[in-house]
Design an enzyme around this catalytic site. Structure first.
Site, PDB file in Angstrom:
ATOM      1  N   GLU A 481      -5.651  -0.277  43.513  1.00 16.87           N
ATOM      2  CA  GLU A 481      -5.576  -0.681  44.917  1.00 16.87           C
ATOM      3  C   GLU A 481      -6.246   0.379  45.784  1.00 16.87           C
ATOM      4  OE1 GLU A 481      -1.313  -0.941  45.051  1.00 16.87           O
ATOM      5  OE2 GLU A 481      -1.382  -2.260  43.294  1.00 16.87           O
ATOM      6  N   GLU A 512       0.447  -4.279  39.776  1.00 15.49           N
ATOM      7  CA  GLU A 512       0.461  -3.089  38.911  1.00 15.49           C
ATOM      8  C   GLU A 512       0.435  -3.430  37.410  1.00 15.49           C
ATOM      9  OE1 GLU A 512       2.193  -3.421  41.680  1.00 15.49           O
ATOM     10  OE2 GLU A 512       1.348  -1.800  42.889  1.00 15.49           O
ATOM     11  N   GLN A 534      -0.886   3.173  42.863  1.00 11.98           N
ATOM     12  CA  GLN A 534      -1.077   3.893  44.127  1.00 11.98           C
ATOM     13  C   GLN A 534      -0.034   4.997  44.370  1.00 11.98           C
ATOM     14  OE1 GLN A 534      -1.381   1.753  48.151  1.00 11.98           O
ATOM     15  NE2 GLN A 534      -3.490   2.112  47.488  1.00 11.98           N
ATOM     16  N   ASP A 537       6.205   5.636  42.838  1.00 16.71           N
ATOM     17  CA  ASP A 537       7.337   4.720  43.030  1.00 16.71           C
ATOM     18  C   ASP A 537       7.011   3.299  42.555  1.00 16.71           C
ATOM     19  OD1 ASP A 537       9.425   6.175  45.176  1.00 16.71           O
ATOM     20  OD2 ASP A 537       7.376   6.920  45.166  1.00 16.71           O
ATOM     21  N   TYR A 538       5.732   2.951  42.498  1.00 21.19           N
ATOM     22  CA  TYR A 538       5.365   1.572  42.148  1.00 21.19           C
ATOM     23  C   TYR A 538       5.039   1.414  40.669  1.00 21.19           C
ATOM     24  CZ  TYR A 538       5.091   2.072  47.128  1.00 21.19           C
ATOM     25  OH  TYR A 538       5.396   2.403  48.405  1.00 21.19           O
ATOM     26  N   HIS A 579       8.226   6.443  48.665  1.00 26.37           N
ATOM     27  CA  HIS A 579       6.973   7.174  48.774  1.00 26.37           C
ATOM     28  C   HIS A 579       7.096   8.597  48.265  1.00 26.37           C
ATOM     29  CE1 HIS A 579       6.318   3.855  51.552  1.00 26.37           C
ATOM     30  NE2 HIS A 579       5.048   3.999  51.257  1.00 26.37           N
TER      31      HIS A 579
END
Ligand code: TPP
Length: 791
Positions: A481, A512, A534, A537-538, A579
């Site tokens: 991304e 993801e 990115q 956390d993701y 984040h």
């Protein structure tokens, strides 16, 4: 089609069906643990295999035995060897006995772990059991064809692709379509416009659950009408065909592969009206949940039965000819089963026979003669023995013999040691690369930094290093991304798309799992992807794929395949929830089989990228979010300097306490240590650099021998990666014996990190926390020298 070809197809359909029937009996007789079969799916797979060429790739699931047999990549004997768990790639080349039945994988690597010529293999990528999880990999396998075709710099890689003509064939059950990752993959394939042919084996059920519980509409293909391509817009091609209609299946697969191969357009093939005549698996019978009408329909529309009728209706041969084929196939499968069973038993008996002999020998002179003889007799009589049976008996014997010593006991001990080693090789090898290309063999090359080296932002240093790497290696590609046009949200790839083109540095949708899938597929096809998630956390959206597919890939194929990909992400601390997470224990727990790099700055990160690109292991790189704008000196040997993985870095020598940490916490600990120095406490700070592998040369214990105290500090939750490090050091390196103080950990709070400066202060460890913990430890040692300052 010739008569011979049609009859050969019928022969294979019969052999595959017989294989399932006999394999099921083996489970019920206790000769194997579990069975799941490809019955009712034979015909479609035979037709699909007609168009599967050398160089094509399959990413499927456990129903595909007939396809594998049709492509010549699975023999009936190998099928039974896997059923019995024969832990030898000579007999089960698909998984060396590691995977349960129905999980296939071709051997793509040579003896030294290098890729073979993949254009000469009908490749099956290693299957996994989580339903739908084969989809992300499938997208990547198909995407690689597009890259090979459209990037002239890759045209010389003729061992990997023939002008991108390869089709990625996928299979999935109708129930598994309800998985989010399936929809994500279909969408991604449509966006990417890649040669992906996904077949849905639709037998109307997923174990006991009928289709109306799975998808909005019962008619699966109509669900996807909005994805269908037309003259104005890109999309996917959708085809529907009945699973018992031989002619229609042949036509459908011919056209589908033409569209994929020539046009690079994805095709969804809905193979409906399939059956499951033996039920889902050996655990449970389908009579419990299918109506009599359904069971009758399944009998009538059994694809093998329909195929037989079609052959006779079309006068291809006589019924006697078919009966002869059917009889032959029963005999052939019986012979293959017997051969596989004999080979399996023979392999197990080698060690068992020696163990029985040694047990009898040791019994002759032992005070426990009768018990030992009984063990020998029982072991000898064990029906359908496993390797572990002999081991268990020998261990029992050694416990009885603990107070005796004799030459025959020594033989038994040697047997135990040898088989332990051999069985570790059988069952525990190949978690990581054992090839000549392993990143662990890459030596350290220090960054060359001249006296007048410019001070630049960390992100710029990374960008310069990526540029050097991309300049010299056309196999490299980066995507994720915001990675393309703006060069990622922190600009590590800034300007590089302009330089290297969209074909190498590109944006993706927010998805993801399939970003990781793009990495897996391209890595398995010889490219070197850097896939970006990115923010750390993701990673959770992709952790299933990383854990089940990437991390276990080399292991579950018993060293037969590899996917040297790099997942690039950033985390630890910045601002606020979602984040600034640092769930390292979750990752460590999930991705054994991958490397996990946790650099504190961008010189170190760049050195790790340089090492990983030279190696062949998959890795996750977690850059420090708050280090992109810190100043670092620009090295001269960009792309060349390396960091040895699993080797610690001593950031500060000290004598009172060893602080073990990594990533952004290095700066926090250093700040705390500066003030502790003024308070008269000398800290030795160790940056471990990589959590996986961890301190390969066991240097941390050497530090503790000197300081006799240790603190493990990071930003994970309590009992997270600090507990992992503590176990590695105190137990793994036996450092407990050098401690004069209780070992301590310092981690973040168990809540997610709250927003803003105060949120950070009260959620994450600060220099104050480091000072407090270390000072408290020193206070306990010497209260008068280090008096308390809190009440
Ligand atoms: C993620 C996941 N959830 C649940 C299961 C347990 N499970 C195994 S097979 C299966 C049904 C799959 O049905 P379908 O996709 O229609 O394929 P079929 O077995 O009918 O060919 C389920 C729920 C699993 N393997 N993976």
């Amino acid at each position: 089609m010739t008569k011979e070809e049609i009859l050969q197809d019928y022969r294979l359909a019969c052999e595959s069906r017989q294989t399932s029937i006999l394999a099921r009996k083996e489970v019920f007789m206790g000769k194997a643990k579990f069975g799941i079969f490809g019955t009712g799916k034979e015909l479609a797979q035979i037709c699909m295999a007609k168009f599967f060429k050398e160089g094509d790739f399959r990413s499927g699931y456990y129903r595909d035995q007939t396809f594998m047999m049709a492509t010549g990549e699975l023999t009936i004997e190998q099928y039974f060897a896997q059923l019995y768990g024969h832990a030898d790639i000579e007999h089960d080349p698909h998984s060396g006995g590691r995977m349960m039945i129905g999980h296939y994988s071709t051997r793509n690597l040579d003896e030294q772990g290098r890729f073979k010529d993949l254009t000469k293999i009908k490749v099956s990528t290693p299957d996994i059991s989580p339903t739908g999880a084969q989809m992300p990999r499938l997208v990547g396998l198909a995407w690689a064809s597009k890259l090979f075709r459209n990037n002239p710099a890759l045209h010389s890689m003729t061992n990997f692709s023939n002008n991108g003509n390869e089709v990625a064939f996928g299979t999935i059950g109708n129930g598994a379509m309800a998985e989010g990752v399936f929809f994500e993959a279909i969408n991604a394939a449509g966006v990417l416009q890649v040669p992906m042919l996904i077949s849905i084996w639709d037998d109307a059920f997923a174990i006991s659950v009928p289709q109306r519980y799975q998808t909005t509409k019962d008619d699966i293909s109509s669900l996807f009408e909005g994805f269908r391509r037309d003259h104005n817009e890109r999309g996917i091609e959708i085809m529907k065909v009945k699973g018992w209609d031989y002619e229609a299946l042949c036509y459908a697969y011919k056209e589908a592969t033409r569209i994929c191969r020539d046009e690079h357009v994805p095709v969804l093939m809905h193979v409906c009206e399939m059956t499951q005549p033996m039920g889902h698996s050996t655990s449970g019978s389908h009579e419990r949940y299918k109506t009599t009408e359904r069971l009758d329909w399944e009998e009538e529309y059994d694809c093998n039965k329909k195929f037989r009728e079609w052959i006779l209706e079309n006068g291809v041969c006589t019924e006697d000819d078919l009966i002869a084929i059917e009889t032959d196939s029963v005999e052939k499968v019986k012979r293959a089963r017997q051969a596989a069973w004999d080979n399996h038993l023979k392999a197990v008996h080698v060690d068992q026979d020696i163990a029985v002999d040694y047990l009898n020998q040791v019994a002759a002179t032992s005070a426990h003669k009768e018990e030992l003889q009984q063990l020998a007799t029982e072991l000898q009589k064990t029906l359908n023995p496993y390797r572990s049976d002999a081991v268990r008996f020998v261990k029992k014997a050694l416990r009885l013999l603990r107070n005796e010593s004799s030459a025959s006991k020594s033989l038994l001990q040697d047997w135990a040691a040898r088989t332990a080693k051999e069985n570790a090789r059988r069952y525990n090898s190949h978690l990581y690369s054992e090839s000549v290309e392993s990143a662990l063999l890459v030596p350290e090359v220090a960054p060359v930094i001249s006296a007048d080296a410019p001070l630049i932002d960390g992100r710029e240093l990374l960008q310069h290093n990526f540029e050097a790497l991309f300049n010299r290696d056309p196999r490299l590609l980066a995507f994720g991304e915001d990675v393309g046009q703006i060069g990622d949200v922190n600009q590590g790839f800034s300007g590089l798309q302009d330089k290297f083109g969209e074909i190498r540095i590109t944006d993706t949708g927010i998805r993801e799992a399939t970003i990781v899938g793009q990495a897996i597929g391209t890595a398995m096809r010889g490219l070197r992807p850097i896939a970006e998630i990115q923010y750390l956390d993701y990673l959770l959206f992709a952790i299933e794929i990383l854990s089940d597919d990437v991390a276990s890939l080399h292991y579950r194929s018993a060293g037969g395949q590899k996917a040297p990909l790099i997942i690039r992400t950033r985390g630890h601390r910045l601002e606020g929830m979602f984040h600034s997470g640092s769930p390292m224990q979750m990752i460590i727990g999930a991705v054994r089989g991958m490397f996990l790099c946790v650099p504190r700055n961008m010189t170190q990160a760049a050195g790790m990228y340089n090492t990983l690109i030279k190696g062949d292991e998959p890795a996750i790189m977690i850059e420090s979010l708050n280090a992109y704008r810190l100043k670092e000196k620009l090295p001269e040997n960009l792309g060349d300097f390396t960091v040895q993985l699993g080797i610690i870095d001593v950031l500060r020598p000290g004598t009172d306490i060893t602080i073990v940490t990594y990533g952004s916490m290095c700066r926090i600990v250093q700040e705390g240590a500066n003030e502790l120095q003024q308070l008269g406490i000398s800290c030795e700070i160790i940056d471990i650099q990589t959590l996986l592998p961890f301190d390969r040369t066991q240097q941390i214990v050497e530090s503790i021998k000197k300081t006799n105290r240790v603190l493990f500090a990071d930003e994970d939750y309590s009992a997270g990666a600090t507990a992992y490090m503590m176990q590695c050091v105190l137990e793994g390196q036996k450092a407990w014996q050098y401690l004069d103080s209780e070992p301590k950990t310092l981690s973040a709070k168990d809540n997610r990190p709250a927003y803003s400066t105060d949120g950070d202060y009260y959620s994450k460890p600060s220099p104050d926390d480091v000072i407090d913990v270390v000072y408290e430890m020193m206070h306990e040692v010497n209260p008068s020298k280090f008096p308390k300052w809190y009440k």
